[in-house]
Design a protein around this motif. Structure first.
Motif, PDB file in Angstrom:
ATOM      1  N   ALA A   1       0.829  -1.200   0.000  1.00  0.00           N
ATOM      2  CA  ALA A   1       0.000   0.000   0.000  1.00  0.00           C
ATOM      3  C   ALA A   1       0.862   1.247   0.000  1.00  0.00           C
ATOM      4  O   ALA A   1       1.959   1.283   0.561  1.00  0.00           O
ATOM      5  CB  ALA A   1      -0.917   0.007   1.213  1.00  0.00           C
ATOM      6  N   SER A   2       0.328   2.274  -0.646  1.00  0.00           N
ATOM      7  CA  SER A   2       0.953   3.585  -0.662  1.00  0.00           C
ATOM      8  C   SER A   2      -0.186   4.594  -0.714  1.00  0.00           C
ATOM      9  O   SER A   2      -0.792   4.785  -1.761  1.00  0.00           O
ATOM     10  CB  SER A   2       1.870   3.726  -1.870  1.00  0.00           C
ATOM     11  N   GLY A   3      -0.500   5.195   0.428  1.00  0.00           N
ATOM     12  CA  GLY A   3      -1.653   6.100   0.480  1.00  0.00           C
ATOM     13  C   GLY A   3      -2.935   5.304   0.350  1.00  0.00           C
ATOM     14  O   GLY A   3      -3.152   4.333   1.060  1.00  0.00           O
ATOM     15  N   ASP A   4      -3.787   5.711  -0.609  1.00  0.00           N
ATOM     16  CA  ASP A   4      -5.061   5.003  -0.806  1.00  0.00           C
ATOM     17  C   ASP A   4      -5.003   4.047  -2.002  1.00  0.00           C
ATOM     18  O   ASP A   4      -6.036   3.665  -2.544  1.00  0.00           O
ATOM     19  CB  ASP A   4      -6.214   5.983  -0.971  1.00  0.00           C
ATOM     20  N   SER A   5      -3.793   3.650  -2.406  1.00  0.00           N
ATOM     21  CA  SER A   5      -3.670   2.707  -3.522  1.00  0.00           C
ATOM     22  C   SER A   5      -2.640   1.632  -3.171  1.00  0.00           C
ATOM     23  O   SER A   5      -1.906   1.751  -2.192  1.00  0.00           O
ATOM     24  CB  SER A   5      -3.279   3.429  -4.808  1.00  0.00           C
TER      25      SER A   5
ATOM     26  N   ARG B   1      -2.258  -1.649 -10.429  1.00  0.00           N
ATOM     27  CA  ARG B   1      -2.418  -0.727  -9.308  1.00  0.00           C
ATOM     28  C   ARG B   1      -3.906  -0.608  -9.001  1.00  0.00           C
ATOM     29  O   ARG B   1      -4.720  -0.393  -9.893  1.00  0.00           O
ATOM     30  CB  ARG B   1      -1.845   0.639  -9.648  1.00  0.00           C
ATOM     31  N   ALA B   2      -4.248  -0.771  -7.724  1.00  0.00           N
ATOM     32  CA  ALA B   2      -5.637  -0.672  -7.273  1.00  0.00           C
ATOM     33  C   ALA B   2      -5.787   0.582  -6.411  1.00  0.00           C
ATOM     34  O   ALA B   2      -5.016   0.793  -5.478  1.00  0.00           O
ATOM     35  CB  ALA B   2      -6.022  -1.909  -6.478  1.00  0.00           C
ATOM     36  N   LYS B   3      -6.766   1.400  -6.740  1.00  0.00           N
ATOM     37  CA  LYS B   3      -7.022   2.616  -5.968  1.00  0.00           C
ATOM     38  C   LYS B   3      -8.174   2.380  -4.997  1.00  0.00           C
ATOM     39  O   LYS B   3      -9.034   1.544  -5.231  1.00  0.00           O
ATOM     40  CB  LYS B   3      -7.361   3.774  -6.896  1.00  0.00           C
ATOM     41  N   GLY B   4      -8.188   3.147  -3.922  1.00  0.00           N
ATOM     42  CA  GLY B   4      -9.266   3.061  -2.943  1.00  0.00           C
ATOM     43  C   GLY B   4      -9.134   1.863  -2.019  1.00  0.00           C
ATOM     44  O   GLY B   4     -10.132   1.344  -1.528  1.00  0.00           O
ATOM     45  N   VAL B   5      -7.901   1.415  -1.778  1.00  0.00           N
ATOM     46  CA  VAL B   5      -7.663   0.283  -0.883  1.00  0.00           C
ATOM     47  C   VAL B   5      -6.715   0.711   0.227  1.00  0.00           C
ATOM     48  O   VAL B   5      -6.101   1.766   0.150  1.00  0.00           O
ATOM     49  CB  VAL B   5      -7.076  -0.925  -1.654  1.00  0.00           C
ATOM     50  N   LYS B   6      -6.602  -0.116   1.259  1.00  0.00           N
ATOM     51  CA  LYS B   6      -5.706   0.222   2.358  1.00  0.00           C
ATOM     52  C   LYS B   6      -4.999  -1.030   2.863  1.00  0.00           C
ATOM     53  O   LYS B   6      -5.419  -2.160   2.601  1.00  0.00           O
ATOM     54  CB  LYS B   6      -6.472   0.905   3.480  1.00  0.00           C
TER      55      LYS B   6
ATOM     56  N   GLY C   1      -3.802  -4.100   4.927  1.00  0.00           N
ATOM     57  CA  GLY C   1      -4.556  -5.049   5.738  1.00  0.00           C
ATOM     58  C   GLY C   1      -5.755  -5.655   5.038  1.00  0.00           C
ATOM     59  O   GLY C   1      -6.302  -6.648   5.502  1.00  0.00           O
ATOM     60  N   GLU C   2      -6.171  -5.042   3.907  1.00  0.00           N
ATOM     61  CA  GLU C   2      -7.323  -5.597   3.189  1.00  0.00           C
ATOM     62  C   GLU C   2      -6.949  -6.921   2.535  1.00  0.00           C
ATOM     63  O   GLU C   2      -5.816  -7.131   2.113  1.00  0.00           O
ATOM     64  CB  GLU C   2      -7.847  -4.621   2.138  1.00  0.00           C
ATOM     65  N   SER C   3      -7.931  -7.791   2.430  1.00  0.00           N
ATOM     66  CA  SER C   3      -7.747  -9.113   1.866  1.00  0.00           C
ATOM     67  C   SER C   3      -7.827  -9.092   0.339  1.00  0.00           C
ATOM     68  O   SER C   3      -8.675  -8.414  -0.231  1.00  0.00           O
ATOM     69  CB  SER C   3      -8.828 -10.034   2.432  1.00  0.00           C
ATOM     70  N   ILE C   4      -6.934  -9.837  -0.309  1.00  0.00           N
ATOM     71  CA  ILE C   4      -6.936  -9.997  -1.766  1.00  0.00           C
ATOM     72  C   ILE C   4      -7.277 -11.454  -2.055  1.00  0.00           C
ATOM     73  O   ILE C   4      -6.622 -12.358  -1.527  1.00  0.00           O
ATOM     74  CB  ILE C   4      -5.565  -9.684  -2.378  1.00  0.00           C
ATOM     75  N   ILE C   5      -8.274 -11.687  -2.893  1.00  0.00           N
ATOM     76  CA  ILE C   5      -8.655 -13.046  -3.269  1.00  0.00           C
ATOM     77  C   ILE C   5      -8.550 -13.181  -4.787  1.00  0.00           C
ATOM     78  O   ILE C   5      -9.129 -12.394  -5.528  1.00  0.00           O
ATOM     79  CB  ILE C   5     -10.077 -13.377  -2.804  1.00  0.00           C
ATOM     80  N   VAL C   6      -7.772 -14.171  -5.222  1.00  0.00           N
ATOM     81  CA  VAL C   6      -7.605 -14.475  -6.638  1.00  0.00           C
ATOM     82  C   VAL C   6      -8.323 -15.791  -6.904  1.00  0.00           C
ATOM     83  O   VAL C   6      -8.007 -16.813  -6.291  1.00  0.00           O
ATOM     84  CB  VAL C   6      -6.116 -14.611  -7.010  1.00  0.00           C
ATOM     85  N   SER C   7      -9.313 -15.766  -7.798  1.00  0.00           N
ATOM     86  CA  SER C   7     -10.050 -16.970  -8.180  1.00  0.00           C
ATOM     87  C   SER C   7      -9.813 -17.230  -9.654  1.00  0.00           C
ATOM     88  O   SER C   7      -9.763 -16.295 -10.455  1.00  0.00           O
ATOM     89  CB  SER C   7     -11.545 -16.779  -7.945  1.00  0.00           C
TER      90      SER C   7
ATOM     91  N   GLU D   1      -5.317 -16.518  -1.534  1.00  0.00           N
ATOM     92  CA  GLU D   1      -5.612 -15.315  -0.752  1.00  0.00           C
ATOM     93  C   GLU D   1      -4.342 -14.707  -0.203  1.00  0.00           C
ATOM     94  O   GLU D   1      -3.389 -15.411   0.131  1.00  0.00           O
ATOM     95  CB  GLU D   1      -6.563 -15.684   0.394  1.00  0.00           C
ATOM     96  N   GLY D   2      -4.338 -13.382  -0.124  1.00  0.00           N
ATOM     97  CA  GLY D   2      -3.222 -12.649   0.448  1.00  0.00           C
ATOM     98  C   GLY D   2      -3.746 -11.375   1.095  1.00  0.00           C
ATOM     99  O   GLY D   2      -4.953 -11.115   1.098  1.00  0.00           O
ATOM    100  N   LYS D   3      -2.853 -10.570   1.640  1.00  0.00           N
ATOM    101  CA  LYS D   3      -3.225  -9.299   2.256  1.00  0.00           C
ATOM    102  C   LYS D   3      -2.337  -8.193   1.735  1.00  0.00           C
ATOM    103  O   LYS D   3      -1.186  -8.414   1.375  1.00  0.00           O
ATOM    104  CB  LYS D   3      -3.097  -9.391   3.774  1.00  0.00           C
ATOM    105  N   ILE D   4      -2.886  -6.989   1.723  1.00  0.00           N
ATOM    106  CA  ILE D   4      -2.093  -5.815   1.351  1.00  0.00           C
ATOM    107  C   ILE D   4      -1.215  -5.455   2.517  1.00  0.00           C
ATOM    108  O   ILE D   4      -1.686  -5.303   3.637  1.00  0.00           O
ATOM    109  CB  ILE D   4      -3.013  -4.640   0.962  1.00  0.00           C
ATOM    110  N   GLY D   5       0.072  -5.335   2.241  1.00  0.00           N
ATOM    111  CA  GLY D   5       1.044  -5.015   3.298  1.00  0.00           C
ATOM    112  C   GLY D   5       1.316  -3.554   3.367  1.00  0.00           C
ATOM    113  O   GLY D   5       0.940  -2.742   2.612  1.00  0.00           O
TER     114      GLY D   5
END
Length: 103
Positions: free
Chosen positions: A11-15, A74-79, A81-87, A99-103
């Protein structure tokens, strides 16, 4: 069949920059093996990435994607600790989730 998948996101700011590495042969069905016979098609057909319950990527792939696909965006509007799920689902009907988390 579960495709081993590595997920890294920072994460970097809100992205966040999201990087995904999948281990998959991605055979298109037109290549010949050492015995001279065609190698059957085996490729990831659909991939969906959700972050914090929101879909950020929904892609349909074909046999033209290289072996062990790497995906970065790049994903905007994330922070953090949020969970990432790849299906994903391949052309043979095999499905998997990582599954992973934003660090």
């Amino acid at each position: 069949m579960s495709v081993p998948t590595k997920i890294r996101a920072s994460a970097s700011g809100d992205s966040a920059e999201v990087k995904i590495l999948m281990t998959h042969p991605m055979e298109n069905g037109s290549r010949k093996g050492p015995d001279g016979k065609l190698i059957p098609a085996n490729f990831v057909r659909n991939i969906t990435v959700t972050i914090g319950g929101r879909t950020y990527l929904d892609a349909q792939w074909g046999g033209g994607i290289s072996k062990d696909p790497y995906l970065a965006f790049r994903a905007k509007g994330v922070k953090a600790g949020e969970s990432i799920i790849v299906s994903y689902e391949d052309n043979n009907g095999n499905k998997g989730t990582a599954e992973g988390k934003i660090g």
